[in-house]
Design a protein around this motif. Structure first.
Motif, PDB file in Angstrom:
ATOM      1  N   VAL A 250       0.835  -1.200   0.000  1.00 15.10           N
ATOM      2  CA  VAL A 250       0.000   0.000   0.000  1.00 15.10           C
ATOM      3  C   VAL A 250       0.872   1.253   0.000  1.00 15.10           C
ATOM      4  CG1 VAL A 250      -1.711   1.304   1.310  1.00 15.10           C
ATOM      5  CG2 VAL A 250      -1.915  -1.186   1.118  1.00 15.10           C
ATOM      6  N   ALA A 251       1.934   1.219   0.814  1.00 11.78           N
ATOM      7  CA  ALA A 251       2.834   2.377   0.889  1.00 11.78           C
ATOM      8  C   ALA A 251       3.537   2.643  -0.439  1.00 11.78           C
ATOM      9  CB  ALA A 251       3.873   2.154   1.987  1.00 11.78           C
ATOM     10  N   ALA A 252       3.660   1.604  -1.277  1.00  8.63           N
ATOM     11  CA  ALA A 252       4.299   1.772  -2.585  1.00  8.63           C
ATOM     12  C   ALA A 252       3.383   2.455  -3.592  1.00  8.63           C
ATOM     13  CB  ALA A 252       4.731   0.411  -3.121  1.00  8.63           C
ATOM     14  N   GLY A 253       2.150   2.737  -3.193  1.00 12.23           N
ATOM     15  CA  GLY A 253       1.229   3.469  -4.058  1.00 12.23           C
ATOM     16  C   GLY A 253       0.433   2.606  -5.011  1.00 12.23           C
ATOM     17  N   LEU A 254       0.469   1.286  -4.817  1.00  9.85           N
ATOM     18  CA  LEU A 254      -0.279   0.387  -5.685  1.00  9.85           C
ATOM     19  C   LEU A 254      -1.732   0.281  -5.224  1.00  9.85           C
ATOM     20  CD1 LEU A 254       2.464  -2.342  -6.024  1.00  9.85           C
ATOM     21  CD2 LEU A 254       1.680  -0.809  -7.824  1.00  9.85           C
ATOM     22  N   GLY A 255      -2.588  -0.183  -6.127  1.00  5.86           N
ATOM     23  CA  GLY A 255      -3.990  -0.341  -5.794  1.00  5.86           C
ATOM     24  C   GLY A 255      -4.769   0.943  -5.960  1.00  5.86           C
ATOM     25  N   LEU A 291      -3.663 -16.765  -2.062  1.00  9.48           N
ATOM     26  CA  LEU A 291      -5.065 -16.473  -2.366  1.00  9.48           C
ATOM     27  C   LEU A 291      -5.264 -16.319  -3.869  1.00  9.48           C
ATOM     28  CD1 LEU A 291      -7.895 -15.783  -1.249  1.00  9.48           C
ATOM     29  CD2 LEU A 291      -7.143 -13.395  -1.127  1.00  9.48           C
ATOM     30  N   VAL A 292      -4.359 -15.593  -4.510  1.00  5.69           N
ATOM     31  CA  VAL A 292      -4.452 -15.389  -5.953  1.00  5.69           C
ATOM     32  C   VAL A 292      -4.270 -16.708  -6.704  1.00  5.69           C
ATOM     33  CG1 VAL A 292      -3.340 -14.270  -7.927  1.00  5.69           C
ATOM     34  CG2 VAL A 292      -3.770 -12.968  -5.838  1.00  5.69           C
ATOM     35  N   LYS A 293      -3.420 -17.587  -6.184  1.00  5.38           N
ATOM     36  CA  LYS A 293      -3.225 -18.893  -6.817  1.00  5.38           C
ATOM     37  C   LYS A 293      -4.542 -19.664  -6.856  1.00  5.38           C
ATOM     38  CE  LYS A 293      -0.511 -23.158  -6.417  1.00  5.38           C
ATOM     39  NZ  LYS A 293       0.516 -23.886  -5.626  1.00  5.38           N
ATOM     40  N   GLN A 294      -5.335 -19.575  -5.778  1.00  7.24           N
ATOM     41  CA  GLN A 294      -6.616 -20.276  -5.726  1.00  7.24           C
ATOM     42  C   GLN A 294      -7.707 -19.543  -6.491  1.00  7.24           C
ATOM     43  OE1 GLN A 294      -7.250 -20.682  -1.467  1.00  7.24           O
ATOM     44  NE2 GLN A 294      -6.466 -22.788  -1.512  1.00  7.24           N
ATOM     45  N   HIS A 295      -7.636 -18.199  -6.475  1.00  8.56           N
ATOM     46  CA  HIS A 295      -8.678 -17.366  -7.093  1.00  8.56           C
ATOM     47  C   HIS A 295      -8.002 -16.265  -7.907  1.00  8.56           C
ATOM     48  CE1 HIS A 295     -11.497 -19.392  -4.414  1.00  8.56           C
ATOM     49  NE2 HIS A 295     -10.670 -19.116  -3.428  1.00  8.56           N
ATOM     50  N   PRO A 296      -7.670 -16.538  -9.169  1.00  7.35           N
ATOM     51  CA  PRO A 296      -6.831 -15.638  -9.967  1.00  7.35           C
ATOM     52  C   PRO A 296      -7.396 -14.232 -10.181  1.00  7.35           C
ATOM     53  CG  PRO A 296      -6.905 -17.817 -10.952  1.00  7.35           C
ATOM     54  CD  PRO A 296      -7.916 -17.819  -9.868  1.00  7.35           C
ATOM     55  N   PRO A 309      -4.941  -8.679  -8.571  1.00  3.71           N
ATOM     56  CA  PRO A 309      -3.795  -9.552  -8.828  1.00  3.71           C
ATOM     57  C   PRO A 309      -2.681  -8.875  -9.629  1.00  3.71           C
ATOM     58  CG  PRO A 309      -5.806 -10.793  -9.067  1.00  3.71           C
ATOM     59  CD  PRO A 309      -6.221  -9.367  -8.862  1.00  3.71           C
ATOM     60  N   ALA A 310      -3.054  -7.973 -10.539  1.00  3.45           N
ATOM     61  CA  ALA A 310      -2.036  -7.260 -11.316  1.00  3.45           C
ATOM     62  C   ALA A 310      -1.139  -6.406 -10.428  1.00  3.45           C
ATOM     63  CB  ALA A 310      -2.705  -6.385 -12.373  1.00  3.45           C
ATOM     64  N   ASP A 311      -1.678  -5.948  -9.302  1.00  3.96           N
ATOM     65  CA  ASP A 311      -0.872  -5.159  -8.371  1.00  3.96           C
ATOM     66  C   ASP A 311       0.195  -6.024  -7.710  1.00  3.96           C
ATOM     67  OD1 ASP A 311      -2.257  -2.639  -8.665  1.00  3.96           O
ATOM     68  OD2 ASP A 311      -3.909  -3.528  -7.551  1.00  3.96           O
ATOM     69  N   LEU A 312      -0.113  -7.293  -7.483  1.00  3.63           N
ATOM     70  CA  LEU A 312       0.886  -8.202  -6.928  1.00  3.63           C
ATOM     71  C   LEU A 312       2.054  -8.370  -7.896  1.00  3.63           C
ATOM     72  CD1 LEU A 312       1.946 -10.316  -4.926  1.00  3.63           C
ATOM     73  CD2 LEU A 312       0.423 -11.991  -5.999  1.00  3.63           C
ATOM     74  N   ILE A 313       1.749  -8.538  -9.170  1.00  4.67           N
ATOM     75  CA  ILE A 313       2.809  -8.679 -10.175  1.00  4.67           C
ATOM     76  C   ILE A 313       3.642  -7.414 -10.246  1.00  4.67           C
ATOM     77  CG2 ILE A 313       3.254  -9.014 -12.642  1.00  4.67           C
ATOM     78  CD1 ILE A 313       0.644 -10.685 -12.708  1.00  4.67           C
ATOM     79  N   ALA A 314       2.970  -6.268 -10.223  1.00  4.68           N
ATOM     80  CA  ALA A 314       3.695  -4.991 -10.279  1.00  4.68           C
ATOM     81  C   ALA A 314       4.591  -4.797  -9.059  1.00  4.68           C
ATOM     82  CB  ALA A 314       2.693  -3.833 -10.386  1.00  4.68           C
ATOM     83  N   TYR A 315       4.082  -5.199  -7.908  1.00  8.18           N
ATOM     84  CA  TYR A 315       4.860  -5.039  -6.680  1.00  8.18           C
ATOM     85  C   TYR A 315       6.094  -5.932  -6.692  1.00  8.18           C
ATOM     86  CZ  TYR A 315       6.140  -4.917  -1.784  1.00  8.18           C
ATOM     87  OH  TYR A 315       6.849  -4.782  -0.615  1.00  8.18           O
ATOM     88  N   LEU A 316       5.925  -7.179  -7.129  1.00  9.00           N
ATOM     89  CA  LEU A 316       7.062  -8.099  -7.191  1.00  9.00           C
ATOM     90  C   LEU A 316       8.109  -7.599  -8.179  1.00  9.00           C
ATOM     91  CD1 LEU A 316       5.193 -11.529  -7.076  1.00  9.00           C
ATOM     92  CD2 LEU A 316       6.513 -10.462  -5.253  1.00  9.00           C
ATOM     93  N   ALA A 317       7.657  -7.008  -9.286  1.00  6.51           N
ATOM     94  CA  ALA A 317       8.601  -6.448 -10.250  1.00  6.51           C
ATOM     95  C   ALA A 317       9.373  -5.286  -9.646  1.00  6.51           C
ATOM     96  CB  ALA A 317       7.851  -6.008 -11.501  1.00  6.51           C
ATOM     97  N   GLN A 318       8.673  -4.434  -8.892  1.00  5.24           N
ATOM     98  CA  GLN A 318       9.349  -3.324  -8.211  1.00  5.24           C
ATOM     99  C   GLN A 318      10.361  -3.820  -7.193  1.00  5.24           C
ATOM    100  OE1 GLN A 318       6.630  -0.558  -6.392  1.00  5.24           O
ATOM    101  NE2 GLN A 318       5.539  -0.114  -8.285  1.00  5.24           N
TER     102      GLN A 318
END
Length: 323
Positions: A250-255, A291-296, A309-318
């Protein structure tokens, strides 16, 4: 419930543990973490009397461990070592079922139980039951060690740095397996590690041990947000650990912030289409990923922010770029 009361362990003239007191609750995934030589493995071994206190008391469900029948205590406690510790001349099935055989289970029932557990740890029984330990990878050996520990359905599982010798991918897969098994079983896990990241990922609560003394006891969030002393602060002083928590996402500004609608009396959240799962700021990104693995397509809410879920990918990339 496991209780350590003023436990001291002295080897010759050196104290491995010093007047240590703590309680492990039923059903917890409890982690003992600290540097090598801190006394955490000695503490673990006191639970099934592989080590005996010089002074103090260890009890399980109010009964002093020193007064329990030793054979019965160990037969009903699962134990996973740093390596699979499998007997080289026995097949996977024989290794996995050795405790059941000692308990008098007949062969058919033993086989059924081992097959069931092999599937739970993602090993195909048809491929693995007849193999010898020399035909297994390190991760596969540890999975068999976990099957053996779970075979008699014990109330307590002890794990002594079980993943320390594994490659990062195998370690991550087995950590996920332990989290899944713990969530599925009504079993207390006591897990020893010197890896602070592993401790943070796994623990319901953790105890930080150093020089035989308890430094701090609490959840990962409590310890990271308010370290008890300089040792704890320095031991967990790693920005990569902080990046594992939802509050950092959240602090990274995602979502997207939840839009508020003004009424005459109060502000209420607009209802978002579809079900939204609420997560705490102190939850980890690993829980989110599971959670995303079970419910994409699952959307989650952290405080006043919605994450897709796209925010998770973006966060991991960051996070990868920040390394």
């Amino acid at each position: 419930m496991i209780e350590f009361k003023n436990v001291t362990k002295t080897y010759e003239t050196e104290d491995a543990l010093k007047e240590l007191t703590l309680t492990i609750n039923d059903g917890e995934l409890f982690v003992l973490v600290g540097p090598s030589g801190s006394g955490k493995t000695t503490l673990l071994k006191m639970i099934n009397r592989l080590a005996v206190p010089t002074s103090g008391e260890v009890s399980i469900d109010g009964q002093n461990v020193a007064e329990m029948d030793l054979e019965n205590l160990r037969r009903h406690t699962g134990y996973v070592l740093q390596t699979g510790a499998l007997f080289p001349n026995m097949t996977v099935e024989q290794n996995a079922g050795i405790q059941l055989e000692a308990l008098g289970w007949e062969a058919t029932k033993r086989h059924q139980r081992i097959v069931e557990l092999m599937k739970r740890v993602d090993l195909d029984p048809e491929l693995f039951l007849k193999r010898l330990p020399s035909e297994l990878s390190g991760g596969e050996s540890q999975r068999i060690g976990i099957v053996r520990a779970l075979a008699s359905n014990p109330k307590l599982i002890l794990m002594d740095e079980p993943f320390s010798a594994l490659d990062p991918l195998s370690k991550r897969q087995l950590q996920e397996l332990i989290l899944h098994l713990h969530a599925e079983l009504a079993t207390t896990f006591v897990f020893v590690t010197h890896d602070m990241r592993e401790a943070i990922r796994l623990a319901d609560r953790l105890a930080v041990i150093h020089n035989g003394e308890l430094q701090q006891l609490g959840s990962a969030k409590e310890i990271l947000s308010a370290p008890a002393n300089d040792f704890v602060r320095e031991f967990f002083d790693d920005d990569s650990i902080r990046r594992q928590f939802m509050q950092t996402v959240v602090a990274a500004g995602l979502g997207q912030p939840i839009t508020l609608v003004k009424t005459d009396r109060l502000a209420t959240d607009v209802i978002v289409s579809g079900d939204v799962v609420k997560m705490a700021a102190s939850d980890t990104i690993f829980s989110w990923a599971a959670l995303v693995k079970q419910h994409p397509q699952q959307v989650v809410q952290v405080e006043e922010t919605l994450l897709k879920p796209a925010d998770l990918i973006a966060y991991l990339a960051q996070a990868k770029e920040a390394k």
